[in-house]
Design a protein around this motif. Structure first.
Motif, PDB file in Angstrom:
ATOM      1  N   PRO A 233     -82.342 -88.612 -93.280  1.00 15.38           N
ATOM      2  CA  PRO A 233     -82.637 -87.647 -92.212  1.00 15.38           C
ATOM      3  C   PRO A 233     -81.698 -87.758 -91.016  1.00 15.38           C
ATOM      4  O   PRO A 233     -81.314 -86.742 -90.427  1.00 15.38           O
ATOM      5  CB  PRO A 233     -84.080 -87.966 -91.816  1.00 15.38           C
ATOM      6  CG  PRO A 233     -84.371 -89.317 -92.361  1.00 15.38           C
ATOM      7  CD  PRO A 233     -83.511 -89.459 -93.568  1.00 15.38           C
ATOM      8  N   SER A 234     -81.299 -88.972 -90.663  1.00 18.58           N
ATOM      9  CA  SER A 234     -80.340 -89.129 -89.564  1.00 18.58           C
ATOM     10  C   SER A 234     -78.984 -88.551 -89.947  1.00 18.58           C
ATOM     11  O   SER A 234     -78.325 -87.871 -89.142  1.00 18.58           O
ATOM     12  CB  SER A 234     -80.191 -90.610 -89.197  1.00 18.58           C
ATOM     13  OG  SER A 234     -81.404 -91.149 -88.732  1.00 18.58           O
ATOM     14  N   GLN A 235     -78.555 -88.806 -91.185  1.00 16.11           N
ATOM     15  CA  GLN A 235     -77.268 -88.291 -91.631  1.00 16.11           C
ATOM     16  C   GLN A 235     -77.258 -86.771 -91.714  1.00 16.11           C
ATOM     17  O   GLN A 235     -76.270 -86.122 -91.369  1.00 16.11           O
ATOM     18  CB  GLN A 235     -76.909 -88.901 -92.992  1.00 16.11           C
ATOM     19  CG  GLN A 235     -76.578 -90.379 -92.926  1.00 16.11           C
ATOM     20  CD  GLN A 235     -76.399 -90.999 -94.293  1.00 16.11           C
ATOM     21  OE1 GLN A 235     -76.867 -90.464 -95.300  1.00 16.11           O
ATOM     22  NE2 GLN A 235     -75.719 -92.131 -94.343  1.00 16.11           N
ATOM     23  N   MET A 236     -78.373 -86.188 -92.193  1.00 12.85           N
ATOM     24  CA  MET A 236     -78.443 -84.731 -92.293  1.00 12.85           C
ATOM     25  C   MET A 236     -78.413 -84.093 -90.903  1.00 12.85           C
ATOM     26  O   MET A 236     -77.775 -83.058 -90.701  1.00 12.85           O
ATOM     27  CB  MET A 236     -79.703 -84.323 -93.034  1.00 12.85           C
ATOM     28  CG  MET A 236     -79.751 -84.715 -94.501  1.00 12.85           C
ATOM     29  SD  MET A 236     -78.390 -84.035 -95.497  1.00 12.85           S
ATOM     30  CE  MET A 236     -77.311 -85.460 -95.585  1.00 12.85           C
ATOM     31  N   ALA A 237     -79.087 -84.710 -89.950  1.00 11.91           N
ATOM     32  CA  ALA A 237     -79.049 -84.194 -88.576  1.00 11.91           C
ATOM     33  C   ALA A 237     -77.635 -84.293 -88.010  1.00 11.91           C
ATOM     34  O   ALA A 237     -77.153 -83.373 -87.334  1.00 11.91           O
ATOM     35  CB  ALA A 237     -80.036 -84.955 -87.694  1.00 11.91           C
ATOM     36  N   ALA A 238     -76.942 -85.400 -88.300  1.00 16.57           N
ATOM     37  CA  ALA A 238     -75.570 -85.564 -87.820  1.00 16.57           C
ATOM     38  C   ALA A 238     -74.646 -84.535 -88.459  1.00 16.57           C
ATOM     39  O   ALA A 238     -73.739 -84.004 -87.795  1.00 16.57           O
ATOM     40  CB  ALA A 238     -75.075 -86.971 -88.119  1.00 16.57           C
ATOM     41  N   ALA A 239     -74.850 -84.229 -89.738  1.00 19.26           N
ATOM     42  CA  ALA A 239     -74.027 -83.228 -90.414  1.00 19.26           C
ATOM     43  C   ALA A 239     -74.188 -81.859 -89.773  1.00 19.26           C
ATOM     44  O   ALA A 239     -73.244 -81.051 -89.761  1.00 19.26           O
ATOM     45  CB  ALA A 239     -74.385 -83.169 -91.897  1.00 19.26           C
ATOM     46  N   ARG A 240     -75.371 -81.587 -89.212  1.00 19.51           N
ATOM     47  CA  ARG A 240     -75.613 -80.319 -88.513  1.00 19.51           C
ATOM     48  C   ARG A 240     -75.177 -80.384 -87.046  1.00 19.51           C
ATOM     49  O   ARG A 240     -75.342 -79.412 -86.322  1.00 19.51           O
ATOM     50  CB  ARG A 240     -77.109 -79.964 -88.560  1.00 19.51           C
ATOM     51  CG  ARG A 240     -77.681 -79.776 -89.941  1.00 19.51           C
ATOM     52  CD  ARG A 240     -79.087 -79.189 -89.859  1.00 19.51           C
ATOM     53  NE  ARG A 240     -80.007 -80.031 -89.086  1.00 19.51           N
ATOM     54  CZ  ARG A 240     -80.748 -81.002 -89.592  1.00 19.51           C
ATOM     55  NH1 ARG A 240     -80.675 -81.286 -90.896  1.00 19.51           N
ATOM     56  NH2 ARG A 240     -81.567 -81.714 -88.819  1.00 19.51           N
ATOM     57  N   ARG A 241     -74.668 -81.562 -86.618  1.00 15.76           N
ATOM     58  CA  ARG A 241     -74.327 -81.822 -85.218  1.00 15.76           C
ATOM     59  C   ARG A 241     -75.548 -81.648 -84.308  1.00 15.76           C
ATOM     60  O   ARG A 241     -75.433 -81.230 -83.154  1.00 15.76           O
ATOM     61  CB  ARG A 241     -73.166 -80.934 -84.761  1.00 15.76           C
ATOM     62  CG  ARG A 241     -71.887 -81.190 -85.531  1.00 15.76           C
ATOM     63  CD  ARG A 241     -70.718 -80.431 -84.955  1.00 15.76           C
ATOM     64  NE  ARG A 241     -69.490 -80.723 -85.709  1.00 15.76           N
ATOM     65  CZ  ARG A 241     -68.704 -81.781 -85.534  1.00 15.76           C
ATOM     66  NH1 ARG A 241     -69.032 -82.667 -84.607  1.00 15.76           N
ATOM     67  NH2 ARG A 241     -67.631 -81.957 -86.260  1.00 15.76           N
ATOM     68  N   ASP A 242     -76.681 -81.992 -84.866  1.00  9.48           N
ATOM     69  CA  ASP A 242     -77.939 -81.957 -84.112  1.00  9.48           C
ATOM     70  C   ASP A 242     -78.156 -83.340 -83.509  1.00  9.48           C
ATOM     71  O   ASP A 242     -78.938 -84.148 -84.003  1.00  9.48           O
ATOM     72  CB  ASP A 242     -79.086 -81.579 -85.061  1.00  9.48           C
ATOM     73  CG  ASP A 242     -80.442 -81.607 -84.381  1.00  9.48           C
ATOM     74  OD1 ASP A 242     -80.495 -81.714 -83.137  1.00  9.48           O
ATOM     75  OD2 ASP A 242     -81.471 -81.549 -85.109  1.00  9.48           O
ATOM     76  N   TRP A 243     -77.447 -83.625 -82.410  1.00 13.49           N
ATOM     77  CA  TRP A 243     -77.484 -84.972 -81.843  1.00 13.49           C
ATOM     78  C   TRP A 243     -78.845 -85.330 -81.248  1.00 13.49           C
ATOM     79  O   TRP A 243     -79.276 -86.481 -81.382  1.00 13.49           O
ATOM     80  CB  TRP A 243     -76.365 -85.139 -80.826  1.00 13.49           C
ATOM     81  CG  TRP A 243     -75.028 -84.822 -81.437  1.00 13.49           C
ATOM     82  CD1 TRP A 243     -74.165 -83.835 -81.081  1.00 13.49           C
ATOM     83  CD2 TRP A 243     -74.428 -85.478 -82.573  1.00 13.49           C
ATOM     84  NE1 TRP A 243     -73.061 -83.833 -81.910  1.00 13.49           N
ATOM     85  CE2 TRP A 243     -73.192 -84.829 -82.828  1.00 13.49           C
ATOM     86  CE3 TRP A 243     -74.803 -86.551 -83.401  1.00 13.49           C
ATOM     87  CZ2 TRP A 243     -72.343 -85.211 -83.866  1.00 13.49           C
ATOM     88  CZ3 TRP A 243     -73.971 -86.929 -84.428  1.00 13.49           C
ATOM     89  CH2 TRP A 243     -72.753 -86.264 -84.646  1.00 13.49           C
ATOM     90  N   PRO A 244     -79.581 -84.386 -80.632  1.00  8.46           N
ATOM     91  CA  PRO A 244     -80.958 -84.724 -80.247  1.00  8.46           C
ATOM     92  C   PRO A 244     -81.814 -85.096 -81.462  1.00  8.46           C
ATOM     93  O   PRO A 244     -82.661 -85.990 -81.378  1.00  8.46           O
ATOM     94  CB  PRO A 244     -81.460 -83.445 -79.573  1.00  8.46           C
ATOM     95  CG  PRO A 244     -80.231 -82.789 -79.062  1.00  8.46           C
ATOM     96  CD  PRO A 244     -79.184 -83.072 -80.087  1.00  8.46           C
ATOM     97  N   GLY A 245     -81.563 -84.408 -82.589  1.00 12.58           N
ATOM     98  CA  GLY A 245     -82.287 -84.745 -83.813  1.00 12.58           C
ATOM     99  C   GLY A 245     -81.947 -86.139 -84.304  1.00 12.58           C
ATOM    100  O   GLY A 245     -82.823 -86.888 -84.759  1.00 12.58           O
TER     101      GLY A 245
END
Length: 309
Positions: A233-245
């Motif tokens: 989940p952290s990697q997927m958020a990073a791939a979306r550039r969702d840094w708050p996520g």
């Protein structure tokens, strides 16, 4: 109408590959839907070709051999897909054996739900001698879900699944080969599908058994994979550039690590079998915190070949 291809990626497991293939040959109520069974051999030496050739004469459906010499599960899946143009793709792992009604249940659930991806339940099987970790390992290698088929928000792995090619498997190579050694190529595929509004379903009667080999049926291996699952989940958020996520998942992971780490210590001191589950949750929490590139465990592809050597 033969509109389904069963795709089985494999890497140097001739005995379990044969078991998986024979379980597909024994399907009830769906053989007339199978356009082909595709074996995607991920061994650079092409070791699975002998199994395929030996079984081809007795196969009740077309049996295709596809060589994917570059090690990696994503590459194997992509090469297997390139060997068929079937509009529906069923995935079975080479350490799994399908129940006789497996494919029929997946197809029925897909017709009922209209889902782009269907998942089915898995019974985890481990060798004798796993001791106090047996129940945990059986759950780890297994998969549970609702008692009835229907749509679901729960996303699972690729093994024991049915996908609508046009919507779930876009392009010539839908699985990301950057994940060849770490796994998670299915997570990335399904996350993108979810973002496009794709639907996921559960086929409650599509049972398979997964037989964990001795080198994987260990607490150490399961915890390493749990850590990798936690990273997702952290990697997927990073791939979306969702840094708050990313920050949110890291905070969740830190809390999980603290709570379950303490529980693991207490249960270990009491020598309770439940400590395996607590350690699993701790590892998943750590994965959410330590998710960055270079920290992914190497569990597949070339890493498996190096270990076998």
């Amino acid at each position: 109408m033969r509109d389904v291809a069963v795709l089985i990626p494999t890497l140097r497991r001739p005995a379990t590959l044969e078991r998986a293939l024979r379980s597909v040959f024994a399907q009830v109520g769906s053989l007339d839907r199978i356009a082909a069974v595709v074996v995607a051999d991920n061994d650079p030496d092409g070791s699975a070709s002998a199994v395929v050739e030996r079984l081809r004469a007795e196969a009740p459906v077309p049996l295709i051999y596809a060589h994917a010499p570059v090690p990696g599960v994503a590459t194997a899946r992509n090469v297997g897909l390139a060997a068929t143009d079937a509009p529906l793709i069923a995935f079975l792992d080479d350490d799994e054996a399908a129940s006789p009604g497996w494919l029929a249940a997946l197809l029925q659930a897909q017709a009922q739900t209209g889902a782009d991806v269907l998942f089915g339940p898995i019974r985890g099987r481990v060798p004798e001698g796993t001791g106090w970790t047996t129940a945990y390992l059986e759950r780890f290698f297994g998969r549970d879900g609702p008692a009835e088929p229907g749509l679901t928000d729960q996303i699972h792995g690729c093994g024991n699944s049915l996908m609508v090619r046009a919507t779930a498997l876009p392009g010539d190579a839908p699985f990301d080969t950057a994940m060849n050694e770490t796994g998670g190529e299915d997570d990335r595929l399904f996350t993108a599908l979810q973002a496009r509004g794709g639907r996921f379903g559960w086929a409650a009667d599509a049972w398979v058994d997964e037989f964990a080999p001795p080198d994987r049926a260990t607490l150490n291996y399961a915890l390493l994979r749990a850590f990798a699952y936690g990273q997702s989940p952290s990697q997927m958020a990073a791939a979306r550039r969702d840094w708050p996520g990313v920050a949110r998942w890291m905070l969740i992971g830190a809390a999980q690590t603290a709570v379950w780490g303490l529980a693991s210590l207490i249960l270990a001191l009491l020598r309770r079998p439940a400590r395996a589950e607590a350690l699993d949750r701790t590892a998943r929490g750590l994965g959410k915190v330590f998710w960055t590139k270079g920290l992914e465990p190497k569990l597949y592809g070339a890493a498996m070949l190096r270990k076998a050597a």
